[in-house]
Design an enzyme around this catalytic site. Structure first.
Site, mmCIF file in Angstrom:
data_model
loop_
_atom_site.group_PDB
_atom_site.id
_atom_site.type_symbol
_atom_site.label_atom_id
_atom_site.label_comp_id
_atom_site.label_asym_id
_atom_site.label_seq_id
_atom_site.Cartn_x
_atom_site.Cartn_y
_atom_site.Cartn_z
ATOM 1 N N ASP A 19 -0.330 5.121 0.707
ATOM 2 C CA ASP A 19 -0.673 6.096 1.743
ATOM 3 C C ASP A 19 -0.599 5.453 3.117
ATOM 4 O O ASP A 19 -1.286 4.467 3.395
ATOM 5 C CB ASP A 19 -2.078 6.651 1.511
ATOM 6 C CG ASP A 19 -2.164 7.501 0.253
ATOM 7 O OD1 ASP A 19 -1.463 8.512 0.178
ATOM 8 O OD2 ASP A 19 -2.925 7.125 -0.655
ATOM 9 N N ASP B 74 0.861 -1.170 0.000
ATOM 10 C CA ASP B 74 0.000 0.000 0.000
ATOM 11 C C ASP B 74 0.908 1.234 0.000
ATOM 12 O O ASP B 74 2.086 1.153 0.351
ATOM 13 C CB ASP B 74 -0.895 -0.022 1.241
ATOM 14 C CG ASP B 74 -1.875 1.130 1.274
ATOM 15 O OD1 ASP B 74 -2.522 1.382 0.244
ATOM 16 O OD2 ASP B 74 -1.975 1.782 2.321
#
Length: 350
Positions: free
Chosen positions: A36, A34
């Site tokens: 963010d 991922d």
């Protein structure tokens, strides 16, 4: 490596974090990262992310960046990562915009018009699937799709509501309610989806994590055989790994708190937990049963009545891992509601 071979019991959820005798970057061939809250927050790299990922890549691990943020194109994301010191090509970035564009293309005629309520990343992904983005409910769209865009205004959300009210099939890239930014936690695409739901009713088909379309898109684009999902969110990254039956590493650099981890239901329990991406380069200590409790490193955790307790000394993360085992075992297939405040304070992670 399949999670069912480790800390999960047949017919139940995971009861304790796993151990791994070698560095995770050696045990798995591909990191599904991922962005963010894991690699960066806003425009800044998270501490230790660049050097840790560089070391993992130099050791032979393939890095793939999997994001629910549909606002930007893979090229734009790759350029940002390269600017942070992580040389990355567009093919190494998989977005929820790509996943939802594929999902829509399987349900509407080739070349169909799609009302695009989102940023450039969503528009580009639709065009890559041969679909025609339009921007008004009066353009006779075959579908309407929402993706995150920090510049969205009332008028564009209203266009989505008008189309949904008319019965146009509704899609969303993802439904994350929040997104980490440099200044704090901000509303995510899920919050904007709720605006349209309030006005128009119904519910969209969702492609992003933790839904299967995102996992399918990731596997198709990376060819990963022994993937490790790495994320900061229980309800997207970790749940997506659970449904995909692959292992996950939770890093505590984003939105998930230690208290939320202890209360995690089965689908939100990661195989591993670490402070940041340095955990990718190290073995993971195992958690063992110790009478009516659990031990990791120098810590022993147990459930006493309706309170989680911990005793000992050592690395705070080892204490958290032991507490996870006590909490998850007590909860079984539910969520642990025991008071963990004093235990987390004892290990310095309140």
């Amino acid at each position: 490596m399949n999670e069912r071979m480790h800390g999960r019991s047949e017919g139940t959820g995971r009861r304790r974090p796993d151990g791994c005798p070698s560095a995770l970057s050696e045990a798995y061939d591909t990191a599904l990262l991922d962005l963010d809250g894991v690699v960066y927050a806003g425009g800044r790299a998270i501490a230790h992310a660049v050097e840790s990922l560089t070391t993992a890549r130099d050791g032979g691990m393939h890095l793939a960046y999997v994001t629910n943020n549909a606002a930007r194109t893979p090229r734009t994301v790759a350029d940002q990562l390269t600017g942070l010191g992580l040389p990355t090509g567009p093919d190494d970035v998989i977005t929820s915009a790509q996943a939802v564009a594929r999902l829509i293309s399987e349900q509407v005629p080739a070349g169909a018009r799609v009302l695009a309520i989102g940023g450039e990343g969503l528009v580009v992904a639709l065009r890559e699937r041969g679909l025609q983005p339009v921007f008004s409910a009066d353009d006779d769209p075959a579908a309407v799709v929402q993706g995150f865009d920090p510049t969205l205004d009332w008028g564009r959300l209203a266009e989505a509501a008008y189309a949904v009210q008319r019965g146009v099939p509704w899609f969303a890239s993802n439904t994350d309610l929040t997104i980490p930014r440099e200044r704090g936690i901000a509303p995510g695409n899920g919050a904007l989806v709720e605006v349209v739901r309030t006005a128009a009713g119904g519910a969209p088909q969702v492609a992003g994590k933790p839904r299967p379309p995102m996992h399918r898109e990731t596997v198709l684009r990376t060819g990963a055989r022994r993937p490790l999902v790495i994320g900061d969110r229980l309800d997207t990254d970790i749940e997506g790994a659970y449904h995909g039956e692959v292992d996950a590493l939770l890093v505590l650099t984003g939105v998930t708190t230690p208290a939320e981890l202890l209360a995690a239901p089965p689908q939100h329990r990661p195989a591993y937990v670490d402070a940041d991406l340095r955990g990718l380069l190290a073995p993971q200590p195992g958690v063992t049963e110790d009478g009516d409790g659990f031990r990791c490193g120098g810590w022993r955790a147990a459930l006493a009545g309706d309170t989680l307790t911990v005793a000992g000394e050592g690395a705070p993360l080892d204490g958290l891992r032991a507490l996870c085992a006590a909490a998850w075992t007590a909860a079984g297939d539910g969520s642990c509601t025991a008071d963990a405040g004093k235990a987390l304070a004892r290990i310095g992670m309140e």
